[in-house]
Enzyme design. Structure first.
Site, PDB file in Angstrom:
ATOM      1  N   GLY A 111      39.282 -12.480  35.274  1.00 18.63           N
ATOM      2  CA  GLY A 111      38.353 -13.622  35.813  1.00 18.63           C
ATOM      3  C   GLY A 111      38.777 -15.089  34.823  1.00 18.63           C
ATOM      4  N   GLU A 134      43.349  -6.207  36.050  1.00 17.25           N
ATOM      5  CA  GLU A 134      42.369  -5.246  36.828  1.00 17.25           C
ATOM      6  C   GLU A 134      42.876  -3.981  37.264  1.00 17.25           C
ATOM      7  OE1 GLU A 134      42.956  -8.654  37.374  1.00 17.25           O
ATOM      8  OE2 GLU A 134      41.310  -9.651  37.681  1.00 17.25           O
TER       9      GLU A 134
HETATM   10  N1  COA Z   1      34.235  -7.617  29.594  1.00 15.97           N
HETATM   11  C1  COA Z   1      33.182  -7.172  28.942  1.00 15.97           C
HETATM   12  N2  COA Z   1      33.495  -7.171  27.254  1.00 15.97           N
HETATM   13  C2  COA Z   1      34.752  -7.695  26.887  1.00 15.97           C
HETATM   14  C3  COA Z   1      35.864  -8.252  27.905  1.00 15.97           C
HETATM   15  C4  COA Z   1      35.368  -8.268  29.124  1.00 15.97           C
HETATM   16  N3  COA Z   1      36.291  -8.447  30.110  1.00 15.97           N
HETATM   17  N4  COA Z   1      36.950  -8.363  27.031  1.00 15.97           N
HETATM   18  C5  COA Z   1      36.502  -8.138  25.726  1.00 15.97           C
HETATM   19  N5  COA Z   1      35.215  -7.924  25.700  1.00 15.97           N
HETATM   20  C6  COA Z   1      34.453  -7.447  24.644  1.00 15.97           C
HETATM   21  C7  COA Z   1      34.992  -6.195  23.856  1.00 15.97           C
HETATM   22  O1  COA Z   1      34.151  -5.036  24.567  1.00 15.97           O
HETATM   23  C8  COA Z   1      34.519  -6.231  22.481  1.00 15.97           C
HETATM   24  O2  COA Z   1      33.000  -6.183  22.449  1.00 15.97           O
HETATM   25  P1  COA Z   1      32.426  -5.436  21.107  1.00 15.97           P
HETATM   26  O3  COA Z   1      32.879  -6.198  19.850  1.00 15.97           O
HETATM   27  O4  COA Z   1      30.784  -5.457  21.398  1.00 15.97           O
HETATM   28  O5  COA Z   1      32.991  -3.737  21.339  1.00 15.97           O
HETATM   29  C9  COA Z   1      34.670  -7.882  22.311  1.00 15.97           C
HETATM   30  O6  COA Z   1      34.793  -8.546  23.723  1.00 15.97           O
HETATM   31  C10 COA Z   1      35.820  -7.958  21.426  1.00 15.97           C
HETATM   32  O7  COA Z   1      37.071  -7.429  22.220  1.00 15.97           O
HETATM   33  P2  COA Z   1      37.977  -6.385  21.679  1.00 15.97           P
HETATM   34  O8  COA Z   1      38.699  -5.791  22.660  1.00 15.97           O
HETATM   35  O9  COA Z   1      37.618  -5.911  20.542  1.00 15.97           O
HETATM   36  O10 COA Z   1      39.178  -7.518  21.030  1.00 15.97           O
HETATM   37  P3  COA Z   1      40.913  -6.998  20.845  1.00 15.97           P
HETATM   38  O11 COA Z   1      41.199  -8.349  20.270  1.00 15.97           O
HETATM   39  O12 COA Z   1      40.986  -5.890  20.467  1.00 15.97           O
HETATM   40  O13 COA Z   1      41.430  -7.040  22.373  1.00 15.97           O
HETATM   41  C11 COA Z   1      41.591  -8.001  24.820  1.00 15.97           C
HETATM   42  C12 COA Z   1      41.289  -8.586  23.343  1.00 15.97           C
HETATM   43  C13 COA Z   1      41.328  -9.129  25.496  1.00 15.97           C
HETATM   44  C14 COA Z   1      43.208  -7.424  24.941  1.00 15.97           C
HETATM   45  C15 COA Z   1      40.782  -6.856  25.043  1.00 15.97           C
HETATM   46  O14 COA Z   1      39.499  -7.299  24.747  1.00 15.97           O
HETATM   47  C16 COA Z   1      40.793  -6.489  26.710  1.00 15.97           C
HETATM   48  O15 COA Z   1      41.753  -5.952  27.148  1.00 15.97           O
HETATM   49  N6  COA Z   1      39.447  -6.898  27.446  1.00 15.97           N
HETATM   50  C17 COA Z   1      39.570  -6.918  28.757  1.00 15.97           C
HETATM   51  C18 COA Z   1      40.584  -7.610  29.485  1.00 15.97           C
HETATM   52  C19 COA Z   1      40.418  -7.397  31.001  1.00 15.97           C
HETATM   53  O16 COA Z   1      40.715  -6.325  31.495  1.00 15.97           O
HETATM   54  N7  COA Z   1      40.033  -8.148  31.834  1.00 15.97           N
HETATM   55  C20 COA Z   1      39.948  -8.030  33.306  1.00 15.97           C
HETATM   56  C21 COA Z   1      38.405  -7.816  33.462  1.00 15.97           C
HETATM   57  S1  COA Z   1      38.166  -7.697  35.390  1.00 15.97           S
END
Ligand code: COA
Length: 259
Positions: A111, A134
């Site tokens: 998003g 996704e």
């Molecule tokens: N929705 C909800 N929470 C999210 C999020 C999302 N799309 N992306 C990140 N967060 C949250 C994590 O759950 C974490 O929360 P917490 O500390 O309460 O556990 C916090 O944000 C930090 O994220 P984290 O994953 O620990 O950071 P990172 O640097 O290790 O990784 C990303 C960064 C962006 C690679 C990873 O967060 C990720 O893959 N996010 C999802 C991306 C995604 O799939 N987006 C499409 C959604 S449809």
């Protein structure tokens, strides 16, 4: 204006909308999407605002996607409603009559990539990462990603990015035509402002016409050329047109009012 998940400020005719959930990498929950919709409306209708910047809070993320925690337990119908609500807000950005620039300051995933793509122009910091991950979740993009990424970078690359969930760097996004400029994180807002300041010297009415006419290219059932004829014609009824042509003929700088 006070929002739960956004910061909103206006300065020198620029409204800056900052998605403000840095602990969640600015993930878009339902409330945030709604608030973006109302902030865009506020900026569009505020006569003191000429242009809008959309960005994310913190150094790490623009927006890391829709909030995955809100997906659990949704039915097919609820899933559709979620996508439609997001698309409606993103259409409002895309069709905003004032220029909307995304200042992409980190992760623009799912998003987040879709939010950036709904904006008219994208400027990325060199730490930005773009992707539509996704499929990792058993989903596809729902806020316009399959459509707009294809518009920006073409079918083959769009298929690849959506199917592999690969992230690309800001530099790769630049090469693919997804972003307009790449800059350092420190210079990001200044670069957005520089571009906006240039646009601000032009006729606001004509700039709105540019947005409506170019958007016409991508609308199903709309003849883009006929749409352009219509938008071109509308310019002749504006004060800006009178001022712009008079200024040219009088060899002076135009003073546009946006009327
Ligand atoms: N929705 C909800 N929470 C999210 C999020 C999302 N799309 N992306 C990140 N967060 C949250 C994590 O759950 C974490 O929360 P917490 O500390 O309460 O556990 C916090 O944000 C930090 O994220 P984290 O994953 O620990 O950071 P990172 O640097 O290790 O990784 C990303 C960064 C962006 C690679 C990873 O967060 C990720 O893959 N996010 C999802 C991306 C995604 O799939 N987006 C499409 C959604 S449809």
């Amino acid at each position: 204006m006070n929002y739960e998940n956004l910061l909103y400020k206006t300065e020198n005719g620029i409204a800056t909308i900052t998605v403000n959930r840095p602990d969640k990498l600015n993930a878009l929950n339902k409330k945030t999407v709604e608030e973006i919709g109302s902030a865009i409306k506020l900026a569009e209708t505020d006569s003191a605002v000429n242009a809008i910047i959309v960005t994310g809070a913190g150094p790490k993320s623009f927006v890391a996607g829709a909030d995955i925690s809100e997906f659990l337990g949704l039915t097919v119908e609820q899933g559709k409603a979620l996508a439609q609500a997001g698309q409606n807000v993103f259409f409002a950005i895309e069709n905003c009559t004032k220029p909307v620039v995304a200042a992409v300051n980190g992760f623009a995933l799912g998003g987040g990539c879709e939010l950036a793509m709904a904006c008219h122009i994208r400027i990325a910091s060199d730490n930005a990462k773009f992707g539509q991950p996704e499929v990792n979740l058993g989903l596809i993009a729902g806020y316009g990603g399959t459509q707009r990424l294809t518009q920006y970078i073409g079918k083959a690359k769009s298929m690849e990015l959506h199917m592999t969930a690969d992230m690309i760097t800001a530099e790769q996004a630049l090469q693919l035509g997804l972003v307009n400029y790449v800059t350092t994180p420190d210079a990001l807002i200044a670069k957005c402002t520089e571009l906006i300041e240039k646009i601000k010297t032009k006729s606001p009415k004509a700039v709105s016409g540019v947005i409506a006419s170019i958007n016409g290219f991508y609308k199903n059932g709309v003849d883009g050329f006929a749409n352009e004829v219509n938008e071109f014609g509308k310019c002749f009824a504006t004060e800006d047109f009178k001022e712009g042509t008079a200024a040219f003929l009088e060899k002076r700088k135009a003073n546009f009012t946006g009327k």
